[in-house]
Design a protein around this motif. Structure first.
Motif, PDB file in Angstrom:
ATOM      1  N   ALA A  46       0.864  -1.186   0.000  1.00 54.26           N
ATOM      2  CA  ALA A  46       0.000   0.000   0.000  1.00 54.26           C
ATOM      3  C   ALA A  46       0.896   1.229   0.000  1.00 54.26           C
ATOM      4  N   ALA A  47       0.527   2.226  -0.786  1.00 56.53           N
ATOM      5  CA  ALA A  47       1.325   3.458  -0.850  1.00 56.53           C
ATOM      6  C   ALA A  47       1.303   4.168   0.501  1.00 56.53           C
ATOM      7  N   GLY A  48       2.393   4.855   0.817  1.00 57.19           N
ATOM      8  CA  GLY A  48       2.441   5.674   2.022  1.00 57.19           C
ATOM      9  C   GLY A  48       2.778   4.944   3.308  1.00 57.19           C
ATOM     10  N   LEU A  49       3.150   3.672   3.234  1.00 54.66           N
ATOM     11  CA  LEU A  49       3.525   2.949   4.455  1.00 54.66           C
ATOM     12  C   LEU A  49       4.829   3.522   5.002  1.00 54.66           C
ATOM     13  N   PRO A  50       5.005   3.489   6.327  1.00 53.22           N
ATOM     14  CA  PRO A  50       6.249   4.021   6.891  1.00 53.22           C
ATOM     15  C   PRO A  50       7.477   3.189   6.545  1.00 53.22           C
ATOM     16  N   GLN A  51       7.279   1.901   6.239  1.00 50.69           N
ATOM     17  CA  GLN A  51       8.387   1.059   5.834  1.00 50.69           C
ATOM     18  C   GLN A  51       7.873  -0.069   4.941  1.00 50.69           C
ATOM     19  N   PRO A  52       8.738  -0.643   4.128  1.00 50.30           N
ATOM     20  CA  PRO A  52       8.311  -1.720   3.232  1.00 50.30           C
ATOM     21  C   PRO A  52       7.810  -2.939   4.002  1.00 50.30           C
ATOM     22  N   ASN A  53       6.818  -3.615   3.448  1.00 50.17           N
ATOM     23  CA  ASN A  53       6.333  -4.871   4.036  1.00 50.17           C
ATOM     24  C   ASN A  53       6.573  -6.050   3.084  1.00 50.17           C
ATOM     25  N   VAL A  54       7.421  -5.824   2.074  1.00 48.06           N
ATOM     26  CA  VAL A  54       7.833  -6.882   1.151  1.00 48.06           C
ATOM     27  C   VAL A  54       9.338  -6.766   0.922  1.00 48.06           C
ATOM     28  N   ILE A  55      10.049  -7.851   1.156  1.00 48.82           N
ATOM     29  CA  ILE A  55      11.460  -7.954   0.783  1.00 48.82           C
ATOM     30  C   ILE A  55      11.664  -9.325   0.162  1.00 48.82           C
ATOM     31  N   VAL A  56      12.098  -9.355  -1.080  1.00 51.88           N
ATOM     32  CA  VAL A  56      12.530 -10.583  -1.736  1.00 51.88           C
ATOM     33  C   VAL A  56      13.978 -10.307  -2.141  1.00 51.88           C
ATOM     34  N   HIS A  57      14.894 -10.922  -1.445  1.00 52.84           N
ATOM     35  CA  HIS A  57      16.323 -10.638  -1.594  1.00 52.84           C
ATOM     36  C   HIS A  57      17.017 -11.998  -1.681  1.00 52.84           C
ATOM     37  N   VAL A  58      17.130 -12.544  -2.907  1.00 52.66           N
ATOM     38  CA  VAL A  58      17.649 -13.901  -3.078  1.00 52.66           C
ATOM     39  C   VAL A  58      18.694 -13.944  -4.191  1.00 52.66           C
ATOM     40  N   ALA A  59      19.468 -15.023  -4.178  1.00 54.38           N
ATOM     41  CA  ALA A  59      20.464 -15.210  -5.236  1.00 54.38           C
ATOM     42  C   ALA A  59      20.532 -16.674  -5.642  1.00 54.38           C
ATOM     43  N   ARG A  60      20.851 -16.859  -6.909  1.00 54.44           N
ATOM     44  CA  ARG A  60      21.004 -18.213  -7.457  1.00 54.44           C
ATOM     45  C   ARG A  60      22.058 -18.983  -6.659  1.00 54.44           C
ATOM     46  N   MET A  61      23.130 -18.277  -6.233  1.00 57.66           N
ATOM     47  CA  MET A  61      24.146 -18.905  -5.391  1.00 57.66           C
ATOM     48  C   MET A  61      24.767 -17.852  -4.491  1.00 57.66           C
ATOM     49  N   VAL A  62      24.847 -18.176  -3.194  1.00 55.08           N
ATOM     50  CA  VAL A  62      25.468 -17.308  -2.195  1.00 55.08           C
ATOM     51  C   VAL A  62      26.657 -18.070  -1.614  1.00 55.08           C
ATOM     52  N   HIS A  63      27.777 -17.375  -1.490  1.00 50.79           N
ATOM     53  CA  HIS A  63      28.997 -17.970  -0.949  1.00 50.79           C
ATOM     54  C   HIS A  63      29.297 -17.318   0.399  1.00 50.79           C
ATOM     55  N   THR A  64      29.635 -18.117   1.396  1.00 52.47           N
ATOM     56  CA  THR A  64      29.979 -17.641   2.737  1.00 52.47           C
ATOM     57  C   THR A  64      31.187 -18.435   3.234  1.00 52.47           C
ATOM     58  N   PRO A  65      31.778 -18.041   4.365  1.00 50.95           N
ATOM     59  CA  PRO A  65      32.876 -18.834   4.913  1.00 50.95           C
ATOM     60  C   PRO A  65      32.452 -20.241   5.343  1.00 50.95           C
ATOM     61  N   VAL A  66      31.127 -20.488   5.520  1.00 51.23           N
ATOM     62  CA  VAL A  66      30.665 -21.798   5.988  1.00 51.23           C
ATOM     63  C   VAL A  66      30.067 -22.658   4.877  1.00 51.23           C
ATOM     64  N   GLY A  67      30.045 -22.146   3.641  1.00 54.95           N
ATOM     65  CA  GLY A  67      29.505 -22.933   2.538  1.00 54.95           C
ATOM     66  C   GLY A  67      28.781 -22.069   1.522  1.00 54.95           C
ATOM     67  N   SER A  68      28.237 -22.721   0.506  1.00 53.10           N
ATOM     68  CA  SER A  68      27.550 -22.031  -0.584  1.00 53.10           C
ATOM     69  C   SER A  68      26.212 -22.717  -0.855  1.00 53.10           C
TER      70      SER A  68
END
Length: 186
Positions: A22-44
């Protein structure tokens, strides 16, 4: 300091959408933040972060770090997002598929907790090289290669959800991007 004591992650094939139902919200209520592959020190693994609250006055239907690897998923909060509201976010097992048909269409398909989330970015502008300093919600340096879409589509469980984009995303950049590759490091 050992490798697993460091706080960093890199990715390839990232799809990011920060929006409001909805327009005018104080903050977003949708986050889609993904990647085909993510690499970290503990694995991918295919991984990311998800927030979906169907209406501004409702608790989130889905919220947390998501990954096909529970080890990678548990790494994000206490390491990369330490000191933010996301630090103690739940971790959810998910299936993540990113399809890239650049410069035409980039889409993410996420199956989590019995729900299917699809984010589609179309009519992408040319890629730009970015370097963002730490910010309140993102206390890490960010570098990457991003292409901003001219149109976005969000679908939840087969239903198209109208969304409004805020002026900027969480890190201060555009609220929707295809990130061919990138890095967060603290």
């Amino acid at each position: 300091m050992g490798l697993t004591d460091q706080a960093w992650m890199s990715w390839e094939g990232g799809v990011d959408l920060v929006a409001m139902t909805a327009a005018g919200l104080p903050q977003p209520n949708v986050i889609v933040h993904v990647a085909r592959m993510v690499h970290t020190p503990v694995g991918s693994a295919p991984s990311g972060m998800l927030l979906y609250a169907p209406a501004p006055d409702q608790a989130p239907l889905l919220m947390g770090f998501i990954s096909e690897s529970s080890v990678v998923c548990r790494y994000f909060g206490p390491h990369v997002f330490r000191g933010t509201p996301f630090e103690k976010a739940p971790t959810l097992q998910a299936k993540i598929h990113v399809d890239v048909d650049h410069p035409g269409i980039v889409s993410a398909h996420v199956e989590v907790e019995g729900h299917i989330i699809r984010a589609r970015l179309t009519d992408l502008k040319p890629h730009v090289l970015i370097a963002r300093p730490p910010a309140e919600m993102t206390p890490f340096d960010q570098q990457g290669l991003e292409a901003e879409p001219r149109q976005v589509l969000l679908e939840v469980d087969g239903e198209q959800i109208p969304v409004t984009l805020p002026p900027a995303g969480i890190s201060g950049g555009p609220p929707a991007v295809y990130s061919a590759s990138g890095l967060y490091a603290r």
